[in-house]
Motif scaffolding. Sequence first.
Motif, PDB file in Angstrom:
ATOM      1  N   ILE A 110       0.823  -1.207   0.000  1.00 21.13           N
ATOM      2  CA  ILE A 110       0.000   0.000   0.000  1.00 21.13           C
ATOM      3  C   ILE A 110       0.860   1.262   0.000  1.00 21.13           C
ATOM      4  N   THR A 111       2.029   1.208   0.649  1.00 23.63           N
ATOM      5  CA  THR A 111       2.836   2.428   0.768  1.00 23.63           C
ATOM      6  C   THR A 111       4.268   2.277   0.271  1.00 23.63           C
ATOM      7  N   ASP A 112       4.767   1.058   0.067  1.00 19.67           N
ATOM      8  CA  ASP A 112       6.175   0.850  -0.282  1.00 19.67           C
ATOM      9  C   ASP A 112       6.275   0.341  -1.718  1.00 19.67           C
ATOM     10  N   MET A 113       6.846   1.163  -2.591  1.00 18.46           N
ATOM     11  CA  MET A 113       6.906   0.807  -4.003  1.00 18.46           C
ATOM     12  C   MET A 113       7.761  -0.432  -4.238  1.00 18.46           C
ATOM     13  N   LYS A 114       8.847  -0.582  -3.481  1.00 17.21           N
ATOM     14  CA  LYS A 114       9.727  -1.734  -3.692  1.00 17.21           C
ATOM     15  C   LYS A 114       9.022  -3.036  -3.311  1.00 17.21           C
ATOM     16  N   VAL A 115       8.267  -3.015  -2.231  1.00 19.08           N
ATOM     17  CA  VAL A 115       7.504  -4.199  -1.836  1.00 19.08           C
ATOM     18  C   VAL A 115       6.461  -4.520  -2.891  1.00 19.08           C
ATOM     19  N   HIS A 116       5.763  -3.479  -3.359  1.00 17.48           N
ATOM     20  CA  HIS A 116       4.727  -3.700  -4.366  1.00 17.48           C
ATOM     21  C   HIS A 116       5.338  -4.197  -5.670  1.00 17.48           C
ATOM     22  N   ARG A 117       6.498  -3.677  -6.058  1.00 20.16           N
ATOM     23  CA  ARG A 117       7.175  -4.146  -7.260  1.00 20.16           C
ATOM     24  C   ARG A 117       7.504  -5.633  -7.145  1.00 20.16           C
ATOM     25  N   SER A 118       8.044  -6.059  -6.003  1.00 24.42           N
ATOM     26  CA  SER A 118       8.365  -7.471  -5.807  1.00 24.42           C
ATOM     27  C   SER A 118       7.105  -8.322  -5.834  1.00 24.42           C
ATOM     28  N   PHE A 119       6.038  -7.818  -5.227  1.00 26.06           N
ATOM     29  CA  PHE A 119       4.766  -8.534  -5.224  1.00 26.06           C
ATOM     30  C   PHE A 119       4.240  -8.708  -6.650  1.00 26.06           C
ATOM     31  N   LEU A 120       4.298  -7.644  -7.447  1.00 28.64           N
ATOM     32  CA  LEU A 120       3.809  -7.715  -8.825  1.00 28.64           C
ATOM     33  C   LEU A 120       4.663  -8.649  -9.678  1.00 28.64           C
ATOM     34  N   ASP A 121       5.970  -8.693  -9.420  1.00 28.70           N
ATOM     35  CA  ASP A 121       6.827  -9.615 -10.164  1.00 28.70           C
ATOM     36  C   ASP A 121       6.432 -11.063  -9.905  1.00 28.70           C
ATOM     37  N   VAL A 122       6.054 -11.367  -8.661  1.00 24.81           N
ATOM     38  CA  VAL A 122       5.603 -12.721  -8.340  1.00 24.81           C
ATOM     39  C   VAL A 122       4.236 -12.982  -8.956  1.00 24.81           C
ATOM     40  N   VAL A 123       3.316 -12.027  -8.803  1.00 22.75           N
ATOM     41  CA  VAL A 123       1.974 -12.176  -9.374  1.00 22.75           C
ATOM     42  C   VAL A 123       2.052 -12.387 -10.882  1.00 22.75           C
ATOM     43  N   ASN A 124       2.950 -11.682 -11.550  1.00 24.89           N
ATOM     44  CA  ASN A 124       3.086 -11.783 -13.003  1.00 24.89           C
ATOM     45  C   ASN A 124       3.978 -12.941 -13.428  1.00 24.89           C
ATOM     46  N   MET A 125       4.401 -13.758 -12.474  1.00 22.86           N
ATOM     47  CA  MET A 125       5.167 -14.982 -12.723  1.00 22.86           C
ATOM     48  C   MET A 125       6.514 -14.713 -13.385  1.00 22.86           C
ATOM     49  N   ARG A 126       7.028 -13.485 -13.171  1.00 27.47           N
ATOM     50  CA  ARG A 126       8.372 -13.174 -13.645  1.00 27.47           C
ATOM     51  C   ARG A 126       9.419 -13.716 -12.689  1.00 27.47           C
ATOM     52  N   THR A 127       9.068 -13.816 -11.412  1.00 23.52           N
ATOM     53  CA  THR A 127       9.931 -14.420 -10.405  1.00 23.52           C
ATOM     54  C   THR A 127       9.092 -15.358  -9.543  1.00 23.52           C
ATOM     55  N   GLY A 128       9.774 -16.190  -8.767  1.00 18.35           N
ATOM     56  CA  GLY A 128       9.076 -17.120  -7.899  1.00 18.35           C
ATOM     57  C   GLY A 128       8.729 -16.495  -6.557  1.00 18.35           C
ATOM     58  N   PRO A 129       7.852 -17.141  -5.789  1.00 17.60           N
ATOM     59  CA  PRO A 129       7.408 -16.585  -4.502  1.00 17.60           C
ATOM     60  C   PRO A 129       8.524 -16.447  -3.468  1.00 17.60           C
ATOM     61  N   ARG A 130       9.657 -17.106  -3.673  1.00 22.54           N
ATOM     62  CA  ARG A 130      10.772 -16.936  -2.727  1.00 22.54           C
ATOM     63  C   ARG A 130      11.237 -15.491  -2.655  1.00 22.54           C
ATOM     64  N   THR A 131      11.007 -14.749  -3.738  1.00 18.82           N
ATOM     65  CA  THR A 131      11.389 -13.331  -3.753  1.00 18.82           C
ATOM     66  C   THR A 131      10.789 -12.587  -2.567  1.00 18.82           C
ATOM     67  N   LEU A 132       9.557 -12.930  -2.217  1.00 14.96           N
ATOM     68  CA  LEU A 132       8.867 -12.221  -1.138  1.00 14.96           C
ATOM     69  C   LEU A 132       9.338 -12.656   0.241  1.00 14.96           C
ATOM     70  N   ARG A 133      10.188 -13.670   0.304  1.00 16.98           N
ATOM     71  CA  ARG A 133      10.728 -14.100   1.594  1.00 16.98           C
ATOM     72  C   ARG A 133      12.130 -13.563   1.849  1.00 16.98           C
ATOM     73  N   ARG A 134      12.616 -12.738   0.943  1.00 18.67           N
ATOM     74  CA  ARG A 134      13.919 -12.127   1.167  1.00 18.67           C
ATOM     75  C   ARG A 134      13.847 -11.224   2.400  1.00 18.67           C
ATOM     76  N   PRO A 135      14.878 -11.258   3.254  1.00 20.46           N
ATOM     77  CA  PRO A 135      14.855 -10.420   4.468  1.00 20.46           C
ATOM     78  C   PRO A 135      14.626  -8.940   4.168  1.00 20.46           C
ATOM     79  N   SER A 136      15.225  -8.456   3.075  1.00 16.75           N
ATOM     80  CA  SER A 136      15.086  -7.018   2.779  1.00 16.75           C
ATOM     81  C   SER A 136      13.628  -6.660   2.467  1.00 16.75           C
TER      82      SER A 136
END
Length: 450
Positions: free
Chosen positions: A408-434
């Motif tokens: 809702i407020t963090d563009m980098k988080v939303h970008r990573s979320f959209l990359d997973v939703v769009n199947m450009r990357t796997g869901p492990r991306t969202l488990r990165r500590p950063s």
Amino acid sequence: MRTALVLGGGMAGLVAARVLADHAEEVLVLEPDDVAVDQPRQRRGVPQSAHAHILLGRGRQILGDLFPGLFDAMIGHGAELLDFERDGGWYADGLRRVAVPGDDMLSMTRPFLEWHLRRHVLRSGRVRSVRAKATGLTLTGSRVDGVRIARVDGGGAGTPGGPGERIAADLVVDATGRSSRLGDWLRESGFQEPPRRRVGSDIGYATCLFRREPGQRLAGVRAAHSTRTLRSGRPGASSLSPVENGRWIALTTGFADDRPSRCYDEFVARCMADVEPMRELVRACEPIGEVAVYRFPASVRRDFHLLGDDFPAGLVVSGDAVASFNPVYGQGMTTAALHAEALGQWLRSAPDLDRPAGAYFKRIAAVVDNAWETSAQQDLFLPHVAGKLTVGQRAQLYLRDRLIDGCITDMKVHRSFLDVVNMRTGPRTLRRPSILFRALRAPRRQSALR
């Protein structure tokens, strides 16, 4: 390879046929529906085609590579190109997520996309459509060498009587979808059926078309996607987007006892209880036709990669015949494209077609694993599926909610979320500590766009 045979002329079958055309002298696409038409239309074998579909980012990349000029032709015939930073709105529990630059989407109906794909595929002199349905496999030893078929008459019925005609092939691709009978055919031929996993979701969705004025926006956007999480007390989703022929396509969903019906007044009520673009749609636009509904009981996957050598040579599987997912995540068409990409990679490795296609099935298992984690495993949290959540499930749900808050407020988080939703990357991306750290500290915007 002389002849390749594709069972099914839907999305998975068409992209598989395009890939096979680079490796076979002749590609036959077996499809019982009448596809010799001069304009897009819904096919009887695809009852869900009346509903909103989306070609995710990775799927669009693959189709763009396989079909040069396809998207320009579609835009020329009315498909809508959307810039999600300028034209779109993503919402979670009524709150709008921060805009992310660089993402766009091509919006059209499912029949429109399939019609254009079919025209491009059949332009190749190597691909031909046969109006028939497969009734079983034929084998020489442990190798599939063709299929038995029933020709289909004008009324859609198989030709009665007789043992059935046979079509020989060096490679058979089962792309017959969720209702594939391959498991039965394998068992009849002395092979094991693949292990099968099922996660019930019992989702229903309703779609309605509306008349759209040129250049029209609704609450400032041209497309919207609204998700209601478990915290809302009424999980589900809704969406709207512009499609060809001056129309809006709008969808709303619900689970179990909250599944939508065909009642237009109920459709309006659901939209009025949602985000502002959905409310403005039903206030300002005229409906076209009736509300269409569809029920999806469960996500199902068949783990062919676990069969090893206990699987016939000369046979591969693609699309929903491998795995079908809760459609609210929009993964089906892109998964079919990823399977076609894997098929091309496998064929370029010069495989021995007299051996089982284990390497291919391992490739698509990775695709299914990622899609399954993003969708089916999330459905395990639904109250009517999970019952009482375990400690581990509650922890996973907490992290998922924090990621949604971060969008809702963090563009980098939303970008990573959209990359997973769009199947450009796997869901492990969202488990990165950063990413988790940014999501946990992101303040939740308090002003709801309602």
